[in-house]
Design an enzyme around this catalytic site. Structure first.
Site, PDB file in Angstrom:
ATOM      1  N   LEU A   1      20.561  -5.059   0.252  1.00  0.00           N
ATOM      2  CA  LEU A   1      19.221  -4.466   0.393  1.00  0.00           C
ATOM      3  C   LEU A   1      18.830  -3.687  -0.848  1.00  0.00           C
ATOM      4  O   LEU A   1      17.683  -3.305  -1.024  1.00  0.00           O
ATOM      5  CB  LEU A   1      19.194  -3.542   1.619  1.00  0.00           C
ATOM      6  CG  LEU A   1      19.246  -4.236   2.969  1.00  0.00           C
ATOM      7  CD1 LEU A   1      19.367  -3.222   4.076  1.00  0.00           C
ATOM      8  CD2 LEU A   1      18.003  -5.100   3.173  1.00  0.00           C
ATOM      9  N   GLY A   2      19.798  -3.420  -1.689  1.00  0.00           N
ATOM     10  CA  GLY A   2      19.451  -2.669  -2.898  1.00  0.00           C
ATOM     11  C   GLY A   2      20.677  -1.937  -3.398  1.00  0.00           C
ATOM     12  O   GLY A   2      21.673  -1.809  -2.700  1.00  0.00           O
ATOM     13  N   LYS A   3      20.558  -1.529  -4.619  1.00  0.00           N
ATOM     14  CA  LYS A   3      21.650  -0.759  -5.192  1.00  0.00           C
ATOM     15  C   LYS A   3      21.267   0.703  -5.118  1.00  0.00           C
ATOM     16  O   LYS A   3      20.423   1.175  -5.873  1.00  0.00           O
ATOM     17  CB  LYS A   3      21.855  -1.182  -6.671  1.00  0.00           C
ATOM     18  CG  LYS A   3      23.175  -1.913  -6.872  1.00  0.00           C
ATOM     19  CD  LYS A   3      23.498  -2.136  -8.332  1.00  0.00           C
ATOM     20  CE  LYS A   3      24.243  -0.949  -8.915  1.00  0.00           C
ATOM     21  NZ  LYS A   3      25.399  -0.561  -8.125  1.00  0.00           N
ATOM     22  N   GLY A   4      21.796   1.394  -4.094  1.00  0.00           N
ATOM     23  CA  GLY A   4      21.527   2.840  -4.060  1.00  0.00           C
ATOM     24  C   GLY A   4      22.423   3.459  -5.117  1.00  0.00           C
ATOM     25  O   GLY A   4      23.158   2.770  -5.802  1.00  0.00           O
ATOM     26  N   LYS A   5      22.440   4.776  -5.177  1.00  0.00           N
ATOM     27  CA  LYS A   5      23.346   5.367  -6.170  1.00  0.00           C
ATOM     28  C   LYS A   5      24.749   5.234  -5.588  1.00  0.00           C
ATOM     29  O   LYS A   5      24.935   5.062  -4.390  1.00  0.00           O
ATOM     30  CB  LYS A   5      22.938   6.820  -6.402  1.00  0.00           C
ATOM     31  CG  LYS A   5      23.676   7.828  -5.563  1.00  0.00           C
ATOM     32  CD  LYS A   5      22.939   9.070  -5.353  1.00  0.00           C
ATOM     33  CE  LYS A   5      22.895   9.277  -3.850  1.00  0.00           C
ATOM     34  NZ  LYS A   5      22.012  10.258  -3.436  1.00  0.00           N
TER      35      LYS A   5
ATOM     36  N   GLY B   1      26.604   3.118  -4.693  1.00  0.00           N
ATOM     37  CA  GLY B   1      27.128   1.952  -4.003  1.00  0.00           C
ATOM     38  C   GLY B   1      26.036   0.973  -3.638  1.00  0.00           C
ATOM     39  O   GLY B   1      24.867   1.191  -3.916  1.00  0.00           O
TER      40      GLY B   1
ATOM     41  N   VAL C   1      23.993  -1.411  -0.713  1.00  0.00           N
ATOM     42  CA  VAL C   1      23.591  -1.345   0.689  1.00  0.00           C
ATOM     43  C   VAL C   1      23.328  -2.768   1.181  1.00  0.00           C
ATOM     44  O   VAL C   1      22.686  -3.548   0.476  1.00  0.00           O
ATOM     45  CB  VAL C   1      22.274  -0.543   0.830  1.00  0.00           C
ATOM     46  CG1 VAL C   1      22.062  -0.134   2.278  1.00  0.00           C
ATOM     47  CG2 VAL C   1      22.286   0.679  -0.068  1.00  0.00           C
TER      48      VAL C   1
ATOM     49  N   LYS D   1      25.964   1.019   3.935  1.00  0.00           N
ATOM     50  CA  LYS D   1      26.186   1.388   2.528  1.00  0.00           C
ATOM     51  C   LYS D   1      27.674   1.481   2.269  1.00  0.00           C
ATOM     52  O   LYS D   1      28.412   2.075   3.062  1.00  0.00           O
ATOM     53  CB  LYS D   1      25.505   2.709   2.210  1.00  0.00           C
ATOM     54  CG  LYS D   1      25.724   3.142   0.771  1.00  0.00           C
ATOM     55  CD  LYS D   1      24.631   4.056   0.284  1.00  0.00           C
ATOM     56  CE  LYS D   1      24.665   4.182  -1.234  1.00  0.00           C
ATOM     57  NZ  LYS D   1      23.448   4.852  -1.730  1.00  0.00           N
TER      58      LYS D   1
ATOM     59  N   ASP E   1      14.407  16.616  -4.112  1.00  0.00           N
ATOM     60  CA  ASP E   1      14.277  15.358  -4.883  1.00  0.00           C
ATOM     61  C   ASP E   1      13.261  14.429  -4.235  1.00  0.00           C
ATOM     62  O   ASP E   1      13.499  13.223  -4.112  1.00  0.00           O
ATOM     63  CB  ASP E   1      15.653  14.687  -4.993  1.00  0.00           C
ATOM     64  CG  ASP E   1      15.679  13.651  -6.110  1.00  0.00           C
ATOM     65  OD1 ASP E   1      16.617  12.832  -6.146  1.00  0.00           O
ATOM     66  OD2 ASP E   1      14.733  13.647  -6.929  1.00  0.00           O
TER      67      ASP E   1
HETATM   68  O1  LIG Z   1      22.864   6.893  -0.351  1.00  0.00           O
HETATM   69  C1  LIG Z   1      22.220   7.313   0.593  1.00  0.00           C
HETATM   70  C2  LIG Z   1      20.794   6.992   0.697  1.00  0.00           C
HETATM   71  C3  LIG Z   1      20.577   5.531   0.723  1.00  0.00           C
HETATM   72  C4  LIG Z   1      19.884   4.846   1.674  1.00  0.00           C
HETATM   73  C5  LIG Z   1      19.820   3.567   1.204  1.00  0.00           C
HETATM   74  C6  LIG Z   1      19.079   2.468   1.803  1.00  0.00           C
HETATM   75  C7  LIG Z   1      18.577   1.451   0.990  1.00  0.00           C
HETATM   76  C8  LIG Z   1      17.798   0.436   1.525  1.00  0.00           C
HETATM   77  C9  LIG Z   1      17.542   0.442   2.895  1.00  0.00           C
HETATM   78  C10 LIG Z   1      16.783  -0.355   3.759  1.00  0.00           C
HETATM   79  C11 LIG Z   1      15.975  -1.506   3.378  1.00  0.00           C
HETATM   80  N1  LIG Z   1      15.163  -2.147   4.202  1.00  0.00           N
HETATM   81  C12 LIG Z   1      14.573  -3.144   3.477  1.00  0.00           C
HETATM   82  C13 LIG Z   1      13.605  -4.110   3.819  1.00  0.00           C
HETATM   83  C14 LIG Z   1      13.157  -5.004   2.833  1.00  0.00           C
HETATM   84  C15 LIG Z   1      13.662  -4.915   1.541  1.00  0.00           C
HETATM   85  C16 LIG Z   1      14.627  -3.941   1.212  1.00  0.00           C
HETATM   86  C17 LIG Z   1      15.064  -3.062   2.200  1.00  0.00           C
HETATM   87  N2  LIG Z   1      15.940  -2.024   2.171  1.00  0.00           N
HETATM   88  N3  LIG Z   1      16.863   0.126   5.015  1.00  0.00           N
HETATM   89  N4  LIG Z   1      17.644   1.208   5.005  1.00  0.00           N
HETATM   90  C18 LIG Z   1      18.093   1.438   3.726  1.00  0.00           C
HETATM   91  C19 LIG Z   1      18.873   2.459   3.190  1.00  0.00           C
HETATM   92  N5  LIG Z   1      20.462   3.479   0.019  1.00  0.00           N
HETATM   93  N6  LIG Z   1      20.963   4.697  -0.245  1.00  0.00           N
HETATM   94  N7  LIG Z   1      22.637   8.109   1.569  1.00  0.00           N
HETATM   95  C20 LIG Z   1      23.879   8.701   1.579  1.00  0.00           C
HETATM   96  C21 LIG Z   1      24.201   9.434   2.700  1.00  0.00           C
HETATM   97  C22 LIG Z   1      25.419  10.061   2.761  1.00  0.00           C
HETATM   98  C23 LIG Z   1      26.318   9.989   1.713  1.00  0.00           C
HETATM   99  C24 LIG Z   1      25.954   9.264   0.583  1.00  0.00           C
HETATM  100  F1  LIG Z   1      26.786   9.193  -0.458  1.00  0.00           F
HETATM  101  C25 LIG Z   1      24.739   8.620   0.503  1.00  0.00           C
END
Ligand SMILES: O=C(Cc1cc(-c2ccc3c(-c4nc5ccccc5[nH]4)n[nH]c3c2)n[nH]1)Nc1cccc(F)c1
Length: 279
Positions: free
Chosen positions: A14-18, A20, A22, A37, A132
């Site tokens: 779904l994407g490269k969060g920081k 790691g 997802v 994630k 942020d």
């Molecule tokens: O890193 C995050 C935030 C985070 C959330 C996400 C994330 C990225 C993408 C999505 C999506 C999503 N839905 C989509 C639909 C269409 C296209 C792309 C999509 N991405 N749903 N939920 C997500 C959640 N990446 N990073 N939280 C976190 C929480 C605790 C500890 C920690 F180290 C990190």
């Protein structure tokens, strides 16, 4: 504990969060769809600030329940990885919608800002400062509702900390970039400034203090030096000007953001008549 027992089927990235990646995932027993994630412990240097930050993010986000805040349902780990079970946001990243549409119409921007104000009120009542707020940290649910998704820089107020920030300066309030002053003291009012920057960027399509070179951005922020295009409605201009105020104590409180004429006009049925009535 459901997730511990069940296994996940992993779908597309779904994407490269920081830290790691997802993935779309489905929990086998319940068919529950989520965003999984995966963080590699090797990437979180042991005993470094990063590991503590991840722990704090898990701690903070696990305890939050609000329609405009992305849920962290749980987490688990194996020898090499930490897994976060995050809410799946059906319409993905808000900033992609913003870039595609260039800017949002006033009614849509007002609805998003009303949802952000509601989420921020909830966070501040729990003494959590987000710090942020920016389009890249906001996701969109299947019904178009927005969800704050990243708590990497959130802290429990008040904090006297030298925040070593990276990434864009555009959203930082003056009190967080004022270097030199020993006490980087600030409070939850930093989120009010960022809400003002977000409002501007939703309506104009670019950040209010953007400059090619960071020192110039910093200088414009320190002076609250921005111009709002004349085609922005006077109600929207009024709200932006009441949030992008140098003195944190003079920024419009969230309660008054939610009852601001620009918000009422676009978010309450018949709100435009109510606003006219005040003319
Ligand atoms: O890193 C995050 C935030 C985070 C959330 C996400 C994330 C990225 C993408 C999505 C999506 C999503 N839905 C989509 C639909 C269409 C296209 C792309 C999509 N991405 N749903 N939920 C997500 C959640 N990446 N990073 N939280 C976190 C929480 C605790 C500890 C920690 F180290 C990190």
């Amino acid at each position: 504990k459901l997730f511990h027992l069940g296994m996940f089927e992993i779908g597309r990235p779904l994407g490269k969060g920081k830290f790691g990646r997802v993935y779309l995932a489905r929990e086998r027993n319940s068919n529950f769809i989520c965003a999984l994630k995966v963080l590699y412990k090797s990437e979180l240097q042991h005993g470094s600030g990063v590991e503590k930050q991840v722990r704090r993010e898990i701690e903070i986000q696990s305890n939050l329940r609000h329609p405009n805040i992305l849920k962290l349902y749980g987490h688990f780990h194996d020898s090499k990885r930490i897994f976060l079970i995050l809410e799946f946001a059906g319409k993905g990243e808000l900033y992609k919608h913003l870039r595609k549409e260039n800017r949002f119409p006033e009614w849509k921007a007002a609805q998003y800002i009303a949802q952000m104000a509601s989420a921020l009120r909830y966070l501040h009542r729990k003494h959590v400062i987000h710090r942020d707020i920016k389009p890249e940290n906001i996701l969109m649910g299947i019904h178009g509702e927005i969800k704050i998704s990243d708590f990497g820089w959130s802290v429990h107020a008040p904090k006297n900390r030298r925040a070593t920030l990276c990434g864009t300066l555009d959203y930082l309030p003056p009190e967080m970039i004022r270097s030199g002053s020993k006490d980087n003291y600030y409070n939850e009012k930093v989120d009010l400034w960022s809400l003002g920057v977000l409002t501007y960027e939703f309506l104009v399509g670019e950040a209010p203090f953007y400059e090619e070179h960071a020192p110039l951005t910093q200088r414009r922020i320190a002076r609250a030096d921005m111009t709002i295009p004349e085609w922005v409605s006077k109600e929207a201009k009024d709200l932006i000007r009441k949030l992008l105020v140098l003195d944190p104590e003079d920024r419009l409180p969230l309660e008054e953001v939610q009852t601001h004429p620009w918000i009422i006009k676009h978010c309450v049925k018949g709100g435009d008549r109510a606003v006219k009535a005040t003319k």
